[in-house]
Design an enzyme around this catalytic site. Sequence first.
Site, PDB file in Angstrom:
ATOM      1  N   GLU A 194      -6.188  -1.403  -3.746  1.00  0.00           N
ATOM      2  CA  GLU A 194      -6.054  -0.776  -4.828  1.00  0.00           C
ATOM      3  C   GLU A 194      -6.167  -1.601  -6.298  1.00  0.00           C
ATOM      4  O   GLU A 194      -5.365  -2.087  -7.029  1.00  0.00           O
ATOM      5  CB  GLU A 194      -4.308  -0.137  -4.887  1.00  0.00           C
ATOM      6  CG  GLU A 194      -4.187   1.001  -4.059  1.00  0.00           C
ATOM      7  CD  GLU A 194      -2.869   1.507  -4.236  1.00  0.00           C
ATOM      8  OE1 GLU A 194      -2.616   2.549  -3.997  1.00  0.00           O
ATOM      9  OE2 GLU A 194      -2.077   0.705  -4.702  1.00  0.00           O
ATOM     10  N   GLU A 276      -4.099   6.538   2.050  1.00  0.00           N
ATOM     11  CA  GLU A 276      -2.754   6.669   1.791  1.00  0.00           C
ATOM     12  C   GLU A 276      -2.105   7.970   1.176  1.00  0.00           C
ATOM     13  O   GLU A 276      -1.965   8.327   0.165  1.00  0.00           O
ATOM     14  CB  GLU A 276      -2.204   5.460   0.821  1.00  0.00           C
ATOM     15  CG  GLU A 276      -2.744   4.044   1.347  1.00  0.00           C
ATOM     16  CD  GLU A 276      -2.167   3.018   0.598  1.00  0.00           C
ATOM     17  OE1 GLU A 276      -1.117   3.259  -0.195  1.00  0.00           O
ATOM     18  OE2 GLU A 276      -2.372   1.916   0.672  1.00  0.00           O
TER      19      GLU A 276
END
Length: 689
Positions: A194, A276
């Site tokens: 991320e 995710e």
Amino acid sequence: MMLQSALASLAPARSFEIRDDQFFKDGKTIQIISGSIHYFRCHPALWHDRLERVKALGLNAITASARIILCLACQRCLHGSAVYVAWNVHETFPGQYAWEGGADLLRFLSLAHDRGLLVVLRPGPYICAEWDFGGLPWWLGSSKVPGGRRMKLRSSDPAYLAHVDRWWGVLFTMIKPLMYEAGGPIILTQIENEYGFCGSDKEYLRHLVGLARQHLGETAVLFTTDPPHVASDGTLPGSEIFTAVDFGPGWFNPEADFAVQKSLNAPGLSPPFNSEFYSGWLTHWGESMANTSSSVLAADTQVLLRWARNTTSLSFYMVHGGSNFGFNQGANVDGSNYQPHITSYDYDAPISEAGDYCQPGIGGECKYHAIREVIAQHTGITPPPLPPRPRIHAYGEVHLDRKAALFDVLPQLSEPVDTVRPDVMEEYAQRSGLILYRHIIPRKQLSKSSELDLGASPHDYATVYLDGQVSGPYNDADTARLDILVEAMGRRNFGCEEGGWDLKGLQSSLVTLNGEPLLTWQVFPLELKDLSRLAFYPITSSLAVSRRLLESSSDLRSSNCSQGPMFYKGTLDAPGPAFNKQTGQMADTYLSVRGWSKGIAWINGFNLGWCGHWASQGPQVTLYVPGPLLHAGDNEIVLLELEDTAERDHAAVSFVDEPDFYGPASQGMAGAGVSIAGAPGRRTAHGPV
């Protein structure tokens, strides 16, 4: 060996690749259905058990730091789970590595591979995972390390990259034989985690990509993952790397989100992949336990699996959360608000912290059964039979009949460091735990209006004592002993250079009393790794008797018989019937600390983590105790009580068969900062001077 080589030459070439906006394994299209499991949050004796439960859910992949997804091919579907590999678990100091016990990554991957699982590797170097410092090593914050405390984290800063290069060089050398083309399970390797939240240092990302290809080969399939709205900053354009996205049930738009993903990949190289897909959520101290909708998760899982003509892949985060044993939980920082995570990482996941199929009283409808049914209907494959539910035993109450004051047993816990000015924990080669700063003050400098200024907010929770008491006594002695005890409750796990450093202990070297600098300190690093040398005395002893017992030890003759933080010790007599002959282990249990305040618990020397006995906060008031930590007969229980220093007539804990996440859940942290300057927000100090 010649026969094996001949057979290998006749075997069809193994391959994993992306084309036509799909994943291909050995030339056949596959759909990844995976989930995350963290080997470092699970006792190594239970890895086999958790992987069997993952398989029975219909997932056959796991992920390791960054994240590894282990997957089992079932014609066109690839099922599995994910596991992070945490840098700070393995490189304990630059060039010093740990690969045994709970850090035995290769054993964990071998257990998965033996079960036909494929792997999506997520090697960071930053992983987040609500883990201490996001998986980065604590020693990056020490000035004794090249570039330490000055380098720019998660960037192309050469000082930072030098450490990353060394770490990945060691890790990938071990991992390379496990790549899919070499006969191993690893099909995908993630770069960073991320990174889109950090900006767009493309030089940094390109360095990581080049380093991975150097060690793993040009055919390795590399990818990045980010929420769609920041994905462009966290990846490289076109065919340089595969871009995946992440989002959760109930708050996504697959058409828009996967359109963003496709725009960042080269034509034909964008199989829809949510790396995710959140099965639950994290919990901080002072919040209610996370409780997310099972029905929404099941319905949106079905939507995703059917999206783009059944070509969308996903990985549940988490499929099994586990526990933040020791001092390993991370923390978030919201402005000036410090938000440490609780010890449990149950995450309201389909497989509970204790390996059960449903979290009693947390998750509502059983997520495990709901997800298992959705996957089975989608794939048309009957999952493996369910393993039996874990045995969890209520061992009953244990009387803690001995105690030791923290200030009295300092010689058994730490060698003091003499210094002119105090510094952060990392400068004393300390990873975690508590740190005590001690200064002797001439009594004439004290008055009831005295103000102690710490210079900056301590990280994370400081208590100030005079002569061993929170409210210092005023007597005729020439000097007073000032103690500042700072608890490190988890480094920030989310963030970049702006506030990314989260050094522990006192944050300013300038501590003043009534405006005058305090110089000449003794610093006691308290990692609390070994409590075996502590001198305990009976809790029922009178003060005079206790004093004589303490003075019989040469190490304690100069002690102050302080009140303050207190260790308590007792013995659990685990009965033989609690032994499971099939597993060769004692039954699991939960340590209940209701009625206590705040502290740390150990079972047979194993640190269970920050106690759920932060009664002023909650929600957690039990700690999961894996059966492998226990043995039939006597088991040592030690509790360190940090907040409630009142004398106890009856000190006891209980071992129960259900988790308790229903403690108080107020929004403020304990500690008011009365008379203590420089401690605003939730990074607090307390104790009037």
